[in-house]
Structure formats: C-alpha cells, structure tokens
Design an enzyme around this catalytic site. Structure first.
Site, PDB file in Angstrom:
ATOM      1  N   GLY A 274       0.876  -1.169   0.000  1.00 54.04           N
ATOM      2  CA  GLY A 274       0.000   0.000   0.000  1.00 54.04           C
ATOM      3  C   GLY A 274       0.907   1.211   0.000  1.00 54.04           C
ATOM      4  O   GLY A 274       2.080   1.110  -0.349  1.00 54.04           O
ATOM      5  N   CYS A 277       3.343   5.416  -2.923  1.00 52.61           N
ATOM      6  CA  CYS A 277       4.285   5.405  -4.044  1.00 52.61           C
ATOM      7  C   CYS A 277       4.107   4.292  -5.066  1.00 52.61           C
ATOM      8  O   CYS A 277       4.049   4.559  -6.264  1.00 52.61           O
ATOM      9  CB  CYS A 277       5.716   5.323  -3.512  1.00 52.61           C
ATOM     10  SG  CYS A 277       6.202   6.836  -2.706  1.00 52.61           S
TER      11      CYS A 277
HETATM   12  C1  UDX Z   1       8.474   2.957  -0.837  1.00 50.68           C
HETATM   13  C2  UDX Z   1       9.900   2.684  -1.312  1.00 50.68           C
HETATM   14  O1  UDX Z   1      10.461   1.615  -0.526  1.00 50.68           O
HETATM   15  C3  UDX Z   1      10.749   3.931  -1.191  1.00 50.68           C
HETATM   16  O2  UDX Z   1      12.046   3.690  -1.700  1.00 50.68           O
HETATM   17  C4  UDX Z   1      10.067   5.039  -2.008  1.00 50.68           C
HETATM   18  O3  UDX Z   1      10.800   6.202  -1.932  1.00 50.68           O
HETATM   19  C5  UDX Z   1       8.663   5.266  -1.504  1.00 50.68           C
HETATM   20  O4  UDX Z   1       7.923   4.046  -1.570  1.00 50.68           O
HETATM   21  P1  UDX Z   1       7.242   3.113   1.523  1.00 50.68           P
HETATM   22  O5  UDX Z   1       5.978   3.240   0.743  1.00 50.68           O
HETATM   23  O6  UDX Z   1       7.479   4.031   2.648  1.00 50.68           O
HETATM   24  O7  UDX Z   1       8.511   3.258   0.553  1.00 50.68           O
HETATM   25  O8  UDX Z   1       7.262   1.668   2.159  1.00 50.68           O
HETATM   26  P2  UDX Z   1       7.954   0.272   1.934  1.00 50.68           P
HETATM   27  O9  UDX Z   1       8.651  -0.105   3.184  1.00 50.68           O
HETATM   28  O10 UDX Z   1       8.724   0.216   0.692  1.00 50.68           O
HETATM   29  O11 UDX Z   1       6.675  -0.655   1.831  1.00 50.68           O
HETATM   30  C6  UDX Z   1       5.679  -0.425   0.837  1.00 50.68           C
HETATM   31  C7  UDX Z   1       4.568  -1.427   0.976  1.00 50.68           C
HETATM   32  O12 UDX Z   1       5.016  -2.705   0.534  1.00 50.68           O
HETATM   33  C8  UDX Z   1       4.016  -1.634   2.383  1.00 50.68           C
HETATM   34  O13 UDX Z   1       2.607  -1.687   2.307  1.00 50.68           O
HETATM   35  C9  UDX Z   1       4.577  -2.961   2.808  1.00 50.68           C
HETATM   36  O14 UDX Z   1       3.746  -3.621   3.733  1.00 50.68           O
HETATM   37  C10 UDX Z   1       4.620  -3.690   1.482  1.00 50.68           C
HETATM   38  N1  UDX Z   1       5.619  -4.770   1.441  1.00 50.68           N
HETATM   39  C11 UDX Z   1       6.940  -4.477   1.569  1.00 50.68           C
HETATM   40  C12 UDX Z   1       5.206  -6.075   1.224  1.00 50.68           C
HETATM   41  O15 UDX Z   1       4.012  -6.352   1.078  1.00 50.68           O
HETATM   42  N2  UDX Z   1       6.150  -7.058   1.161  1.00 50.68           N
HETATM   43  C13 UDX Z   1       7.478  -6.800   1.305  1.00 50.68           C
HETATM   44  O16 UDX Z   1       8.261  -7.750   1.219  1.00 50.68           O
HETATM   45  C14 UDX Z   1       7.893  -5.473   1.508  1.00 50.68           C
END
Ligand code: UDX
Length: 459
Positions: A274, A277
């Site tokens: 979610g 980005c």
């Molecule tokens: C992301 C990018 O990581 C970052 O580099 C960019 O600048 C902005 O978008 P962010 O949205 O803060 O950052 O969170 P992130 O930790 O990347 O997680 C994004 C989503 O992916 C979360 O909902 C998380 O739960 C989900 N996720 C992450 C998964 O479902 N599985 C994973 O293995 C990793």
C-alpha cells in the site's frame, strides 16, 4: 561546505529533507502554505508521525539552521539550492498529477534574482526536469532568468517509518543534472552523507554516488519502485502456488533469498503493498508506456496481482463464514505498514470497505491510527482484545510488532468465532493454533493442515 537550501513542500519527503539537511550542517528554510502545519513545524514538531523526526526538527531549530515560512520570496532570497518536494498523485487516467509542481514553480519563478538550482525530489514523469525549467522561465517573464535557473533531479528512496535513517544512511545517492556545475554543487551538499562525516553518524563507510544526466536519474527512481513492487507481487504469486501445492512460502522465500543474486528483502507475501508510491509510480509507468506505444506487461501483471491480494481476505472469510451479512470482523492494523500512521492506499481500508459491502460489521485497532476517513463505518477499539470482542474472525492487516506478542488465548476468548487470518504472515501458526484459533496465512503451510487443503482443492 555549508549551503543555503530552500525546501518547498513540507509533506513526508520535504520535512525529512529539511530536518536532515539542517542536521548535516546546512542552512535550511522550509516552505509550507498550510498555516496549521507551519505552526507545528515552527514549534519543532512534524505534522505527521515519523520516527526521530521531531528530535531533528527541534535540534535544527535550536541550532538556528532550520526555519519554516510561507513566504516564497524570503525562501528564494535566502537559498541557492531549491528542493521541490510536492505531491504528484495519480490522476484518474493513471498519469502523475503535476499541478502542485506547476504551482510552486510559478510561485518561485518571479523571485529568482540570483542563480538557483531547482532539485526535484518528487517522482515525476521522465522529462519533467526540462519541463520545469521551461515553466520557471515562462513564469518569470524575464528572459535573463534562463541564465539563472538550473534544474537537477535527486530522487528519494525514503521509506515511511525509517525515513530519517534512510536519508542519513542511504544505500546510494543519485544525482542527475545536465550541467556539471549543478552536479558538483549537489555532490558538495551531500558530502557529509557520502562520507558519513556528519555528527552522530555511526560510520557505516562511504555511500555510493550515482552521477548521471537528468532523465536517467528520473528513470532510476521509477525503475527502483517498479522493481520493488514486482518483487512483492512475485512473492505473492509464489504464495498462491504454495497454497495450491501445500508448500510454505516463508521457507520458499527464505530458500531463494539466500541466493545473493535474488536477496532476501521485499519478498514478504501477504496483502500486498500500500502507501503513496508503488501503485502511483507503477501505474504512471504503465500509462506512459502505453502513450508511447509500448505495453508494459510485466508491470500490468504486478499491479493486477497486488490488487488480487486484497480480495484474498474476502475469499477466505467467505470460505470459512459462508455469508458475511451481520458477521463481525475485527481488523488489527490500519496503516499501510507498521511505523507510520499513513492510510494512503492501505489494504486494511480496502478490506474494510469490501466486507462492509458484504454486510459485515467491522471493528479495528491500530497502535497509531485513531481515526478513519468519514463515511467508513468502522468501530475503533482501544486495544486488540476490545476489537476482537464478539468477532467471527480477526484479520491481521498490518504487521505491527505488538501483534506478534498478543495473548492469543485471551483474543480467542474475546471472540465469538475462531478464525484468525494473518494477512502479513507475521504470526506463528503453531502459537496461534495452540490458543484454539484456526490460523490462515498467505501461502503458509499450517501444521496438520495438508489434508484439509487437499480436500479444499477437490471441492
Ligand atoms: C516505498 C519505497 O520503498 C521507497 O524507496 C520510495 O521512496 C517510496 O515508496 P514506503 O511506501 O514508505 O517506501 O514503504 P515500503 O517499506 O517500501 O513498503 C511499501 C509497501 O510494501 C508496504 O505496504 C509494505 O507492507 C509492502 N511490502 C513491503 C510487502 O508487502 N512485502 C514486502 O516484502 C515489503
């Protein structure tokens, strides 16, 4: 060397950039037009929850290196480097909405009286750097401004919840500009980060620097987010296989993640991503590709798989409860990931909306989020046990560490039903099962469930 920096836009990215650049020794002035936000920032407080940010804001303020204003003329007067950190949300057609960027460029342009380098931090369509310099030149209404304005790109890779540490200890710094002077200026700005020489650095060694042209830097940002999103969707597709075959996704991803060519991170299967980005950026790539006559099939599939993961919960609830009308569903976790209060594109909200449409009653608990958008009839409970009171099923939608240590027997006795759907694969099926709950995860092999899965498959 100390630089004079203006940061336009004090949202998640802008506030972190302001606080961190002041922390590494620069003089920073943040620009914010919202009065309520401005008051908080001037008081040394962030208008949202982000670990360690308030401390840096307060320290910057006390050191006299960080101020906030709504006065664009003042900010331009007192800066040479101008970061643009405004939102570029998706438009209904999937393209990035550039109106906020247009607005700030037009507002800043008349105040360009000495050389400025505008540095784009927002994720913008490839080619926006050149667009930005044309907008500023036109809005200034003075042809001499052309010589004073330079444009660069410095994409951010901050994750909410760890944004301060990501900024100060990045995996790499990417700087894109078409003129060498801007490149050198921004490299100097980042020197304390590049050689980790700022106060309080834990000396992790030098940070790699990617110096490139404007368009390539813009592309790096999109490609990074698209790859991470694809990695998550890949893990989720493998989890579907695991469910069908009776294999365990946690062990599969651990097994492939040990291969250094693959790596272990961003392979957590569950409800999918979610946040502000990934969907926005992948969608923008898909629509831009289509505009240029290319079908980005891999990225289309990445988006579709992520969307499907949100339906998975409803499918599982229907499988167990058969009919959701009047059923009570408890959601644990509302933010799109732990460590933030951000609800943008949060799977939890999507799930709540879907089950409410099926006639269910939803209660929820989140350690940080205490209110939801108006119109979503969800009862916010004071803790996980209160949320589970009388519930037919509990769904873990965000892997807050607090949920891992829950007293599951207590949770079970608060509930009416026995189903616990672990949408983030963060709990131990054995511990949850021992408390008398029926554990369901995403692609996880639950001890003693192989037979039940085989029967489900035949049905
Ligand atoms: C992301 C990018 O990581 C970052 O580099 C960019 O600048 C902005 O978008 P962010 O949205 O803060 O950052 O969170 P992130 O930790 O990347 O997680 C994004 C989503 O992916 C979360 O909902 C998380 O739960 C989900 N996720 C992450 C998964 O479902 N599985 C994973 O293995 C990793």
């Amino acid at each position: 060397m100390t630089k004079r920096v203006a940061v336009i836009g004090s949202g998640y990215v802008g506030t972190v950039v302001s606080a961190c650049l002041a922390h590494i020794g620069h003089n920073v002035i943040g620009v914010e037009s919202d009065n309520a936000k401005l008051e908080l920032l001037r008081d040394g407080r962030a208008p949202f929850y982000e670990r360690n940010l308030d401390q840096l804001l307060e320290a910057g303020r006390q050191a006299g290196r960080l101020g906030f204003t709504s006065d664009m003329a003042l900010a331009m007067d007192e800066s040479d480097l101008v970061f643009i950190c405004v939102g570029t949300p998706s438009r209904p057609d999937g393209k990035a909405d550039m109106s906020a960027m247009l607005e700030v460029a037009q507002a800043a342009a008349p105040h360009v009286k000495h050389p400025h380098t505008f540095i784009n931090k927002s994720t913008v369509p490839i080619g926006s750097g050149r667009w930005l310099s044309s907008v500023i030149e036109d809005a200034a209404g003075d042809p001499r401004v052309t010589k004073l304005v330079r444009v660069a790109s410095n994409p951010e890779f901050l994750r909410e919840g760890t944004a301060v540490s990501d900024y100060l200890h990045p995996d790499r710094v990417v700087i894109g500009a078409d003129d060498p002077a801007s490149l050198d200026d921004i490299v100097e700005l980042y020197q304390p980060v590049l050689d980790q020489s700022f106060p309080g650095s834990d000396q992790r060694g030098p940070v790699p620097l990617v110096k490139t042209d404007l368009m390539t830097a813009e592309m790096i940002k999109y490609a990074a987010n698209a790859f991470l999103a694809t990695k998550i969707s890949f893990a989720n597709e493998m989890a579907r296989f695991c469910d069908l075959m009776g294999a365990d996704i946690q062990t599969v991803t651990a097994g492939i993640g040990l291969d250094q060519r693959i790596g272990p991170r961003f392979l957590n299967a569950g409800l999918g991503w979610g946040g502000s980005c990934f969907t926005k950026d992948v969608l923008a790539m898909v629509t831009t590709a289509a505009e240029y006559g290319y079908q980005a099939r891999l990225l289309e599939a990445t988006l579709a798989i992520n969307n499907d993961q949100r339906h998975l919960v409803v499918e599982r609830l229907l499988r167990h409860l058969k009919n959701l009308r009047g059923a009570r569903i408890a959601l644990l976790g509302l933010s799109y990931k732990p460590g933030t209060d951000d609800l943008r594109d949060s799977p939890a909200l999507d799930i709540a909306t879907q089950v409410i449409e099926y006639g269910a009653f939803v209660s929820a608990y989140d350690p940080v989020v205490k209110a939801l958008p108006a119109g979503l009839p969800v009862r916010i409970a004071s803790d996980a046990y209160a949320a589970a009171e009388g519930a037919d099923a509990v769904v873990v939608a965000t892997e807050w560490p607090q949920f891992i240590d829950l007293d599951f027997a207590r949770l079970r006795s608060a509930m009416k039903g026995e189903l616990l759907f672990d949408g983030r694969n963060c709990l131990s099926p054995t511990i949850v099962g021992a408390a008398g709950l029926v554990y369901e995860g995403v692609g996880r092999r639950v001890p003693g469930s192989a037979r039940r899965l085989a029967i489900d498959l035949r049905a």
